[in-house]
Design a protein around this motif. Structure first.
Motif, PDB file in Angstrom:
ATOM      1  N   ARG A 129      15.256   5.123  -7.061  1.00  0.00           N
ATOM      2  CA  ARG A 129      15.920   4.169  -7.945  1.00  0.00           C
ATOM      3  C   ARG A 129      14.906   3.234  -8.602  1.00  0.00           C
ATOM      4  NH1 ARG A 129      18.981   0.528  -5.268  1.00  0.00           N
ATOM      5  NH2 ARG A 129      19.877  -0.096  -7.269  1.00  0.00           N
ATOM      6  N   LEU A 130      13.942   2.756  -7.833  1.00  0.00           N
ATOM      7  CA  LEU A 130      12.918   1.866  -8.392  1.00  0.00           C
ATOM      8  C   LEU A 130      12.050   2.613  -9.398  1.00  0.00           C
ATOM      9  CD1 LEU A 130      11.465  -0.868  -8.405  1.00  0.00           C
ATOM     10  CD2 LEU A 130      10.070  -0.045  -6.494  1.00  0.00           C
ATOM     11  N   ARG A 131      11.679   3.831  -9.092  1.00  0.00           N
ATOM     12  CA  ARG A 131      10.855   4.634 -10.006  1.00  0.00           C
ATOM     13  C   ARG A 131      11.559   4.836 -11.342  1.00  0.00           C
ATOM     14  NH1 ARG A 131      10.708  10.413  -8.079  1.00  0.00           N
ATOM     15  NH2 ARG A 131      12.567  10.496  -9.395  1.00  0.00           N
ATOM     16  N   GLU A 132      12.840   5.155 -11.304  1.00  0.00           N
ATOM     17  CA  GLU A 132      13.580   5.360 -12.541  1.00  0.00           C
ATOM     18  C   GLU A 132      13.728   4.056 -13.324  1.00  0.00           C
ATOM     19  OE1 GLU A 132      14.250   8.318 -13.626  1.00  0.00           O
ATOM     20  OE2 GLU A 132      13.337   9.108 -11.789  1.00  0.00           O
ATOM     21  N   ARG A 133      13.842   2.939 -12.624  1.00  0.00           N
ATOM     22  CA  ARG A 133      13.933   1.645 -13.325  1.00  0.00           C
ATOM     23  C   ARG A 133      12.605   1.314 -13.986  1.00  0.00           C
ATOM     24  NH1 ARG A 133      14.436  -1.395 -16.418  1.00  0.00           N
ATOM     25  NH2 ARG A 133      15.299  -3.516 -16.452  1.00  0.00           N
ATOM     26  N   ILE A 134      11.500   1.576 -13.321  1.00  0.00           N
ATOM     27  CA  ILE A 134      10.185   1.305 -13.892  1.00  0.00           C
ATOM     28  C   ILE A 134       9.957   2.167 -15.128  1.00  0.00           C
ATOM     29  CG2 ILE A 134       7.707   1.496 -13.467  1.00  0.00           C
ATOM     30  CD1 ILE A 134       8.267   0.860 -10.541  1.00  0.00           C
ATOM     31  N   ALA A 135      10.431   3.402 -15.085  1.00  0.00           N
ATOM     32  CA  ALA A 135      10.211   4.322 -16.203  1.00  0.00           C
ATOM     33  C   ALA A 135      10.872   3.835 -17.485  1.00  0.00           C
ATOM     34  CB  ALA A 135      10.730   5.712 -15.838  1.00  0.00           C
ATOM     35  N   LYS A 136      11.841   2.921 -17.380  1.00  0.00           N
ATOM     36  CA  LYS A 136      12.510   2.390 -18.563  1.00  0.00           C
ATOM     37  C   LYS A 136      11.759   1.222 -19.184  1.00  0.00           C
ATOM     38  CE  LYS A 136      17.089   3.681 -16.832  1.00  0.00           C
ATOM     39  NZ  LYS A 136      18.430   3.179 -16.411  1.00  0.00           N
ATOM     40  N   ALA A 137      10.710   0.754 -18.523  1.00  0.00           N
ATOM     41  CA  ALA A 137       9.930  -0.353 -19.065  1.00  0.00           C
ATOM     42  C   ALA A 137       9.165   0.123 -20.299  1.00  0.00           C
ATOM     43  CB  ALA A 137       8.958  -0.887 -18.016  1.00  0.00           C
ATOM     44  N   PRO A 138       8.938  -0.737 -21.265  1.00  0.00           N
ATOM     45  CA  PRO A 138       8.240  -0.327 -22.495  1.00  0.00           C
ATOM     46  C   PRO A 138       6.808   0.117 -22.221  1.00  0.00           C
ATOM     47  CG  PRO A 138       8.486  -2.719 -22.386  1.00  0.00           C
ATOM     48  CD  PRO A 138       9.322  -2.163 -21.287  1.00  0.00           C
ATOM     49  N   GLY A 139       6.438   1.242 -22.824  1.00  0.00           N
ATOM     50  CA  GLY A 139       5.075   1.736 -22.702  1.00  0.00           C
ATOM     51  C   GLY A 139       4.776   2.526 -21.454  1.00  0.00           C
ATOM     52  N   ILE A 140       5.722   2.620 -20.523  1.00  0.00           N
ATOM     53  CA  ILE A 140       5.496   3.379 -19.296  1.00  0.00           C
ATOM     54  C   ILE A 140       5.872   4.841 -19.549  1.00  0.00           C
ATOM     55  CG2 ILE A 140       6.102   3.636 -16.868  1.00  0.00           C
ATOM     56  CD1 ILE A 140       4.535   1.127 -17.466  1.00  0.00           C
ATOM     57  N   PRO A 141       4.967   5.789 -19.310  1.00  0.00           N
ATOM     58  CA  PRO A 141       5.301   7.195 -19.556  1.00  0.00           C
ATOM     59  C   PRO A 141       6.330   7.699 -18.549  1.00  0.00           C
ATOM     60  CG  PRO A 141       3.172   7.014 -18.472  1.00  0.00           C
ATOM     61  CD  PRO A 141       3.605   5.614 -18.808  1.00  0.00           C
ATOM     62  N   PRO A 142       7.060   8.744 -18.883  1.00  0.00           N
ATOM     63  CA  PRO A 142       8.032   9.296 -17.934  1.00  0.00           C
ATOM     64  C   PRO A 142       7.349   9.717 -16.637  1.00  0.00           C
ATOM     65  CG  PRO A 142       8.336  10.242 -20.122  1.00  0.00           C
ATOM     66  CD  PRO A 142       7.058   9.466 -20.161  1.00  0.00           C
TER      67      PRO A 142
ATOM     68  N   GLY B 128       0.812  -1.209   0.000  1.00  0.00           N
ATOM     69  CA  GLY B 128       0.000   0.000   0.000  1.00  0.00           C
ATOM     70  C   GLY B 128       0.847   1.260   0.000  1.00  0.00           C
ATOM     71  N   ARG B 129       1.920   1.253   0.769  1.00  0.00           N
ATOM     72  CA  ARG B 129       2.809   2.415   0.788  1.00  0.00           C
ATOM     73  C   ARG B 129       3.489   2.601  -0.564  1.00  0.00           C
ATOM     74  NH1 ARG B 129       8.053   3.329   4.815  1.00  0.00           N
ATOM     75  NH2 ARG B 129       8.449   5.506   4.215  1.00  0.00           N
ATOM     76  N   LEU B 130       3.895   1.516  -1.179  1.00  0.00           N
ATOM     77  CA  LEU B 130       4.523   1.597  -2.490  1.00  0.00           C
ATOM     78  C   LEU B 130       3.543   2.140  -3.520  1.00  0.00           C
ATOM     79  CD1 LEU B 130       6.999   1.003  -4.247  1.00  0.00           C
ATOM     80  CD2 LEU B 130       6.116  -1.330  -4.541  1.00  0.00           C
ATOM     81  N   PHE B 131       2.300   1.685  -3.463  1.00  0.00           N
ATOM     82  CA  PHE B 131       1.290   2.173  -4.402  1.00  0.00           C
ATOM     83  C   PHE B 131       1.032   3.664  -4.209  1.00  0.00           C
ATOM     84  CE2 PHE B 131      -3.295   3.118  -4.945  1.00  0.00           C
ATOM     85  CZ  PHE B 131      -3.352   3.033  -6.328  1.00  0.00           C
ATOM     86  N   ASP B 132       0.962   4.125  -2.969  1.00  0.00           N
ATOM     87  CA  ASP B 132       0.738   5.548  -2.703  1.00  0.00           C
ATOM     88  C   ASP B 132       1.854   6.400  -3.290  1.00  0.00           C
ATOM     89  OD1 ASP B 132      -1.646   5.166  -1.408  1.00  0.00           O
ATOM     90  OD2 ASP B 132      -0.760   5.077   0.598  1.00  0.00           O
ATOM     91  N   ARG B 133       3.087   5.930  -3.183  1.00  0.00           N
ATOM     92  CA  ARG B 133       4.207   6.684  -3.752  1.00  0.00           C
ATOM     93  C   ARG B 133       4.150   6.683  -5.284  1.00  0.00           C
ATOM     94  NH1 ARG B 133       8.960   7.948  -1.108  1.00  0.00           N
ATOM     95  NH2 ARG B 133       8.556   8.414   1.088  1.00  0.00           N
ATOM     96  N   LEU B 134       3.849   5.530  -5.853  1.00  0.00           N
ATOM     97  CA  LEU B 134       3.852   5.421  -7.312  1.00  0.00           C
ATOM     98  C   LEU B 134       2.768   6.274  -7.954  1.00  0.00           C
ATOM     99  CD1 LEU B 134       4.497   1.593  -7.788  1.00  0.00           C
ATOM    100  CD2 LEU B 134       6.057   3.462  -8.369  1.00  0.00           C
ATOM    101  N   ARG B 135       1.601   6.387  -7.321  1.00  0.00           N
ATOM    102  CA  ARG B 135       0.534   7.154  -7.955  1.00  0.00           C
ATOM    103  C   ARG B 135       0.763   8.658  -7.889  1.00  0.00           C
ATOM    104  NH1 ARG B 135      -4.816   6.585  -4.088  1.00  0.00           N
ATOM    105  NH2 ARG B 135      -3.910   7.319  -2.142  1.00  0.00           N
ATOM    106  N   HIS B 136       1.796   9.098  -7.158  1.00  0.00           N
ATOM    107  CA  HIS B 136       2.198  10.498  -7.213  1.00  0.00           C
ATOM    108  C   HIS B 136       3.085  10.777  -8.419  1.00  0.00           C
ATOM    109  CE1 HIS B 136       1.579  10.907  -2.577  1.00  0.00           C
ATOM    110  NE2 HIS B 136       0.452  10.866  -3.258  1.00  0.00           N
ATOM    111  N   TRP B 137       3.507   9.717  -9.115  1.00  0.00           N
ATOM    112  CA  TRP B 137       4.415   9.879 -10.252  1.00  0.00           C
ATOM    113  C   TRP B 137       3.879   9.276 -11.539  1.00  0.00           C
ATOM    114  CZ3 TRP B 137       8.575  12.971  -9.912  1.00  0.00           C
ATOM    115  CH2 TRP B 137       9.003  13.318  -8.623  1.00  0.00           C
ATOM    116  N   PHE B 138       2.869   8.394 -11.446  1.00  0.00           N
ATOM    117  CA  PHE B 138       2.289   7.783 -12.635  1.00  0.00           C
ATOM    118  C   PHE B 138       0.772   7.913 -12.577  1.00  0.00           C
ATOM    119  CE2 PHE B 138       6.279   5.540 -11.777  1.00  0.00           C
ATOM    120  CZ  PHE B 138       6.919   5.642 -13.002  1.00  0.00           C
ATOM    121  N   ASP B 139       0.147   7.983 -13.750  1.00  0.00           N
ATOM    122  CA  ASP B 139      -1.310   8.078 -13.821  1.00  0.00           C
ATOM    123  C   ASP B 139      -1.955   6.798 -13.312  1.00  0.00           C
ATOM    124  OD1 ASP B 139      -1.289  10.648 -14.850  1.00  0.00           O
ATOM    125  OD2 ASP B 139      -1.185   9.941 -16.923  1.00  0.00           O
ATOM    126  N   GLY B 140      -3.187   6.920 -12.832  1.00  0.00           N
ATOM    127  CA  GLY B 140      -3.902   5.761 -12.329  1.00  0.00           C
ATOM    128  C   GLY B 140      -4.094   4.686 -13.370  1.00  0.00           C
TER     129      GLY B 140
END
Length: 286
Positions: free
Chosen positions: A151-164, A18-30
């Protein structure tokens, strides 16, 4: 468009996920995130929603807590109801078929990456392929947690189809500004095209930019007219509200224009207010 799928076991790592999801949704769209408590509504077919989300995911975060290994071994005789096992197996099958899928084991709560020999014999053929994947580990201190998330956020951003990644203010938080205008002055100039870059870096709906300066040029004559005295405003941001005060010596006849500007109704009827100043002026909510 790619999706980030968060796989976790509620009895093992619900709080961490849940904490990880809360952080991620501040940087990626739902629409780019799948977290079962947020993405599955009452009445939905749970296994089907999980299957559909995994098939469209381009990044799978396998959250592993201290009890992940023992629990997956304990449920080895219940493959139909162990959704964590099904999520891992389907992700590994897609990856083994050559699909562009990023799988990241995320270690939480002091958990260690399980060794394939620690898995039950019935899991060796389907889950063991997860063990050699380099894991991303979160430690206990807040400072380290923040660094590891970046570090995890930047790694995820390199995945195909994931917006910056782009920061979004938490829902319900008080903004540090209020929108006064929604348009640019006709005299605004941006020769270096900085405004689009500013909009992309700060995010739509979360930018307030005000500027003032330059001379007014006569449209008929190329000669530059003398600068007309006008009030100079000081911008103060206190507790999320804009407070503007005229500098010393501001003519009292302009007070009406000041009130109109502060209330957000400044128009060309108040030519000496900031919003109506015929200079290179920008007062916009981008």
């Amino acid at each position: 468009m790619g999706t980030i799928f968060i796989s976790y076991r509620r009895s093992d790592a619900a709080g961490y996920a849940g904490r990880l999801f809360d952080r991620l949704r501040h940087w990626f769209d739902g629409e780019n995130l799948f977290y079962d408590l947020d993405g599955i509504d009452s009445g939905d077919h749970f296994p089907q929603r999980i299957q559909t989300a995994l098939e469209s995911a381009t990044a799978v975060l396998v959250v592993i807590g201290p009890g992940w290994l023992s629990e997956i071994n304990r449920r080895v005789d219940q493959p139909g109801v162990d959704f964590v096992r099904r999520e891992v197996e389907l992700s590994l099958v897609r990856s083994g078929q050559g699909e562009a899928l990023l799988i990241v084991p995320v270690l939480m709560g002091g958990a260690d990456m399980p060794d394939e020999h620690q898995l039950h014999a019935d899991l060796q053929a389907t889950v063991a392929a997860l063990c050699p994947i380099n894991a991303h580990q979160f430690h206990g201190s807040q400072e380290d947690w923040d660094n590891q998330f970046v570090r995890l956020r930047e790694r995820i951003a390199k995945a195909p189809g994931i917006p910056p990644p782009r920061f979004r203010a938490p829902a319900g938080s008080e903004q540090a500004f209020r929108v006064i205008e929604h348009s640019l002055s006709l005299h605004f100039q941006d020769p270096n095209s900085l405004l689009p870059r500013l909009r992309d870096s700060l995010g739509t709906g979360h930018t307030a930019l005000c500027g003032m300066g330059g001379h007014r040029q006569n449209p008929v004559s190329p000669q530059v007219q003398p600068r007309v005295p006008r009030p100079v405003w000081r911008r103060l941001v206190v507790s999320g509200r804009d407070r503007r005060r005229p500098a010393t010596g501001c003519p009292s006849r302009l007070r009406g224009g000041r009130r109109a500007y502060k209330s957000g109704r400044a128009t060309s009827n108040h030519p000496q207010t900031l919003a109506g100043t015929p200079t290179n002026t920008l007062a916009a909510g981008v």
